[in-house]
Design a protein around this motif. Structure first.
Motif, PDB file in Angstrom:
ATOM      1  N   ARG A 165       0.787  -1.088  -0.011  1.00 37.59           N
ATOM      2  CA  ARG A 165      -0.022   0.164  -0.126  1.00 37.59           C
ATOM      3  C   ARG A 165       0.642   1.355   0.003  1.00 37.59           C
ATOM      4  N   LYS A 166       0.608   2.230  -0.736  1.00 40.62           N
ATOM      5  CA  LYS A 166       1.286   3.396  -0.825  1.00 40.62           C
ATOM      6  C   LYS A 166       0.657   4.375   0.015  1.00 40.62           C
ATOM      7  N   ASP A 167       1.484   5.061   0.573  1.00 37.57           N
ATOM      8  CA  ASP A 167       0.801   6.091   1.776  1.00 37.57           C
ATOM      9  C   ASP A 167       1.080   7.364   1.044  1.00 37.57           C
ATOM     10  N   ALA A 168       0.179   8.520   1.379  1.00 38.12           N
ATOM     11  CA  ALA A 168       0.282   9.641   0.965  1.00 38.12           C
ATOM     12  C   ALA A 168       1.488  10.183   1.389  1.00 38.12           C
ATOM     13  N   LYS A 169       2.110  11.153   0.608  1.00 40.56           N
ATOM     14  CA  LYS A 169       3.248  11.782   0.786  1.00 40.56           C
ATOM     15  C   LYS A 169       2.982  12.949   1.613  1.00 40.56           C
ATOM     16  N   PRO A 170       3.907  13.186   2.506  1.00 42.77           N
ATOM     17  CA  PRO A 170       3.644  14.589   3.710  1.00 42.77           C
ATOM     18  C   PRO A 170       4.081  15.701   2.921  1.00 42.77           C
ATOM     19  N   LEU A 171       2.981  16.512   3.097  1.00 39.66           N
ATOM     20  CA  LEU A 171       3.261  17.970   2.735  1.00 39.66           C
ATOM     21  C   LEU A 171       4.463  18.503   3.530  1.00 39.66           C
ATOM     22  N   PRO A 172       4.821  19.523   2.681  1.00 36.54           N
ATOM     23  CA  PRO A 172       6.173  20.342   3.031  1.00 36.54           C
ATOM     24  C   PRO A 172       5.792  21.213   4.373  1.00 36.54           C
TER      25      PRO A 172
END
Length: 102
Positions: A92-99
């Motif tokens: 499962r791919k997790d969401a990329k964290p926002l900067p």
């Protein structure tokens, strides 16, 4: 081998999961869910049996990918059974964290 084109729709043969191909694989292989090959979304056959016990299953709205082949799948309907391509499990791919903003 099936034709896993971007946007093609598939369903599990052993559960209620439904999937959309986001990125096709770069090589040969078969997409499976719960150990059974997935079916074209418009196939008349429904789930034949239950997925194996102990599987995590798939969650609606989540993406699953396998790095060696590059395949990426979007789960459009949650179901039982884990996804695999050419015998290799999809993670499962997790969401990329926002900067962070200062």
């Amino acid at each position: 081998m099936s034709d896993y084109k971007p946007g093609s729709r598939w369903k599990s043969a052993v559960g209620t999961g439904e999937f959309v191909v986001v990125r096709p694989p770069s090589g040969e292989g078969e997409l499976t869910c719960g150990g059974a090959a997935v079916l074209a979304h418009n196939a008349a056959a429904g789930p034949a049996s239950d997925a194996p016990a102990g599987s995590e299953g798939t969650a609606a709205g989540k993406r699953y990918a396998e790095t060696e082949s590059g395949i990426e799948i979007l789960c459009s309907k949650a179901g039982t059974g884990d996804l695999a391509f050419a015998g290799r499990p999809l993670a499962r791919k997790d969401a990329k964290p926002l900067p962070a903003s200062d």
